[in-house]
Write a protein that holds these residues in place. Structure first.
Motif, PDB file in Angstrom:
ATOM      1  N   PRO A  22      29.655   6.978  19.184  1.00 54.22           N
ATOM      2  CA  PRO A  22      28.706   5.859  19.051  1.00 54.22           C
ATOM      3  C   PRO A  22      27.256   6.284  19.227  1.00 54.22           C
ATOM      4  O   PRO A  22      26.361   5.732  18.580  1.00 54.22           O
ATOM      5  CB  PRO A  22      29.147   4.880  20.145  1.00 54.22           C
ATOM      6  N   LEU A  23      27.018   7.287  20.096  1.00 57.97           N
ATOM      7  CA  LEU A  23      25.652   7.774  20.256  1.00 57.97           C
ATOM      8  C   LEU A  23      25.166   8.452  18.978  1.00 57.97           C
ATOM      9  O   LEU A  23      24.017   8.261  18.551  1.00 57.97           O
ATOM     10  CB  LEU A  23      25.577   8.755  21.429  1.00 57.97           C
TER      11      LEU A  23
ATOM     12  N   PRO B  89      21.524   0.775  22.236  1.00 55.83           N
ATOM     13  CA  PRO B  89      22.796   0.209  21.734  1.00 55.83           C
ATOM     14  C   PRO B  89      23.943   1.217  21.751  1.00 55.83           C
ATOM     15  O   PRO B  89      25.083   0.866  22.083  1.00 55.83           O
ATOM     16  CB  PRO B  89      22.444  -0.219  20.305  1.00 55.83           C
ATOM     17  N   GLY B  90      23.650   2.463  21.396  1.00 55.02           N
ATOM     18  CA  GLY B  90      24.690   3.494  21.428  1.00 55.02           C
ATOM     19  C   GLY B  90      25.131   3.815  22.839  1.00 55.02           C
ATOM     20  O   GLY B  90      26.317   4.072  23.088  1.00 55.02           O
TER      21      GLY B  90
ATOM     22  N   ALA C  26      16.355  -2.462  19.993  1.00 59.02           N
ATOM     23  CA  ALA C  26      16.880  -1.471  19.050  1.00 59.02           C
ATOM     24  C   ALA C  26      15.785  -0.538  18.558  1.00 59.02           C
ATOM     25  O   ALA C  26      16.008   0.643  18.324  1.00 59.02           O
ATOM     26  CB  ALA C  26      17.530  -2.179  17.872  1.00 59.02           C
TER      27      ALA C  26
ATOM     28  N   THR D 145      26.209   7.857  15.918  1.00 60.56           N
ATOM     29  CA  THR D 145      25.992   6.822  14.901  1.00 60.56           C
ATOM     30  C   THR D 145      24.661   6.121  15.115  1.00 60.56           C
ATOM     31  O   THR D 145      23.942   5.827  14.149  1.00 60.56           O
ATOM     32  CB  THR D 145      27.139   5.799  14.949  1.00 60.56           C
ATOM     33  N   THR D 146      24.308   5.850  16.354  1.00 63.08           N
ATOM     34  CA  THR D 146      23.035   5.184  16.651  1.00 63.08           C
ATOM     35  C   THR D 146      21.856   6.105  16.378  1.00 63.08           C
ATOM     36  O   THR D 146      20.833   5.676  15.824  1.00 63.08           O
ATOM     37  CB  THR D 146      23.016   4.731  18.123  1.00 63.08           C
TER      38      THR D 146
ATOM     39  N   SER E 235      27.452   0.962  23.900  1.00 60.07           N
ATOM     40  CA  SER E 235      28.759   1.071  23.235  1.00 60.07           C
ATOM     41  C   SER E 235      29.585   2.215  23.820  1.00 60.07           C
ATOM     42  O   SER E 235      30.788   2.063  24.057  1.00 60.07           O
ATOM     43  CB  SER E 235      28.555   1.289  21.731  1.00 60.07           C
TER      44      SER E 235
ATOM     45  N   LYS F  58      20.092   6.519  13.056  1.00 62.08           N
ATOM     46  CA  LYS F  58      19.169   5.470  12.633  1.00 62.08           C
ATOM     47  C   LYS F  58      17.845   5.503  13.410  1.00 62.08           C
ATOM     48  O   LYS F  58      17.069   4.549  13.339  1.00 62.08           O
ATOM     49  CB  LYS F  58      19.828   4.104  12.821  1.00 62.08           C
TER      50      LYS F  58
ATOM     51  N   ASP G 282      22.649  -5.129  21.042  1.00 60.96           N
ATOM     52  CA  ASP G 282      22.662  -4.709  19.639  1.00 60.96           C
ATOM     53  C   ASP G 282      21.908  -5.684  18.744  1.00 60.96           C
ATOM     54  O   ASP G 282      21.467  -5.312  17.662  1.00 60.96           O
ATOM     55  CB  ASP G 282      24.097  -4.587  19.134  1.00 60.96           C
TER      56      ASP G 282
ATOM     57  N   GLN H  84      15.490   3.287  21.638  1.00 62.17           N
ATOM     58  CA  GLN H  84      16.183   3.182  20.352  1.00 62.17           C
ATOM     59  C   GLN H  84      17.666   3.528  20.463  1.00 62.17           C
ATOM     60  O   GLN H  84      18.476   3.054  19.657  1.00 62.17           O
ATOM     61  CB  GLN H  84      15.518   4.118  19.334  1.00 62.17           C
ATOM     62  N   SER H  85      18.009   4.350  21.458  1.00 63.38           N
ATOM     63  CA  SER H  85      19.405   4.777  21.632  1.00 63.38           C
ATOM     64  C   SER H  85      20.197   3.837  22.519  1.00 63.38           C
ATOM     65  O   SER H  85      21.407   4.055  22.712  1.00 63.38           O
ATOM     66  CB  SER H  85      19.443   6.188  22.240  1.00 63.38           C
TER      67      SER H  85
END
Length: 274
Positions: free
Chosen positions: A156-157, A193-194, A268, A159-160, A197, A163, A262, A190-191
């Motif tokens: 998940p990190l 959300p990751g 984000a 994937t985040t 998760s 972006k 998220d 910015q990270s």
């Protein structure tokens, strides 16, 4: 026009029909089991309403200590996984350092191997290193937890971080921010959300795990998942169901506390933190 409307209605009904199998699955394997857990948690052996399981749980020092130990193991494992997984995910997501997706697959490959086989191999390796569960139960269990759940942190990190707004990072550097300030003011927000998760994917599974702790600690560390398993094994349905309900409540509270992270564009993008 009437024919086109009838066709649209026909296809809309067809789409609704496609949801029936999922709805049936949801009822049979999610809703009914949850209702059974609630039923057994607040009834006695004869099926009558009772708070015996609740009183027994909160009046038992051993059960409360298992909950505390499980929470501490979950927090410690999650923290170590984040400390190890964050730089690994940043490296994998940064095209300046990683130009080949093969490295990502190498980090995720342990998830393809059977869970029990991985745990047994970890036990043999730790025994060879002198970190057997008999003498070092907490250390051996913690290493096994981190090894098994680290891929669930990195994914998940990663994937985040794919972006990340690199223009914002470059702007921070151009404005005179050092590496630490750039990380705290741009990369970390910015990270977030990751991070959330990854924490959710590690913390609760660690608490409910019993194979790793049983195998690596040689039975010397009992986690919440072990206790639930033992209750159900010895047909103590009411006590086991109430402990399962405690787990569900912890999961629900964690989801409520993190549900808006998220969705918040300011979090984000790291906006508003300058």
């Amino acid at each position: 026009m009437s024919s086109s409307k009838s066709i649209c209605r026909f296809f809309s009904l067809k789409r609704k029909y496609l949801a029936f199998p999922y709805a049936l699955f949801l009822v049979l394997f999610v809703i009914i089991p949850l209702l059974l857990i609630v039923f057994y948690a607040f009834t006695d052996a004869n099926g009558y309403f009772s708070l015996e399981a609740l009183i027994s749980f909160f009046s038992s020092p051993s059960r409360l200590s298992v909950l505390v130990v499980s929470l501490f193991m979950g927090l410690q494992t999650t923290l170590i996984c984040l400390l190890l997984g964050f730089p690994a995910a940043y490296f994998l997501a940064n095209k300046r350092f990683n130009k080949n997706a093969v490295l990502v697959i190498l980090f995720i490959m342990p998830m393809w191997i059977n869970f029990v086989i991985r745990t047994g191999a970890t036990r043999d390796l730790l025994n060879a290193m002198g970190l057997d569960g008999g003498n070092h139960p907490w250390t051996a269990t913690l290493i096994g937890m981190v090894y098994n759940y680290l891929p669930f942190t990195i994914l998940p990190l990663y994937t985040t971080m794919l972006k990340l707004d690199h223009q914002q990072i470059e702007a921070a550097q151009d404005l005179g921010c050092g590496p630490v300030k750039t990380f705290l003011k741009s990369i970390l927000p910015q990270s977030l959300p990751g991070i959330v998760s990854a924490s959710e994917m590690v913390f609760m599974p660690v608490m409910s795990s019993y194979v790793i702790s049983d195998t690596l600690s040689e039975g010397k560390i009992t986690l919440f998942g072990n206790y639930i398993y033992l209750n159900f094994t010895y047909s103590q349905w009411n006590a086991g169901s109430f402990m399962s309900l405690i787990m569900l409540l912890i999961i629900g509270i964690s989801l409520i506390l993190t549900r808006n992270i998220d969705k918040d564009p300011q979090v984000a993008r790291g906006g508003g933190l300058w």
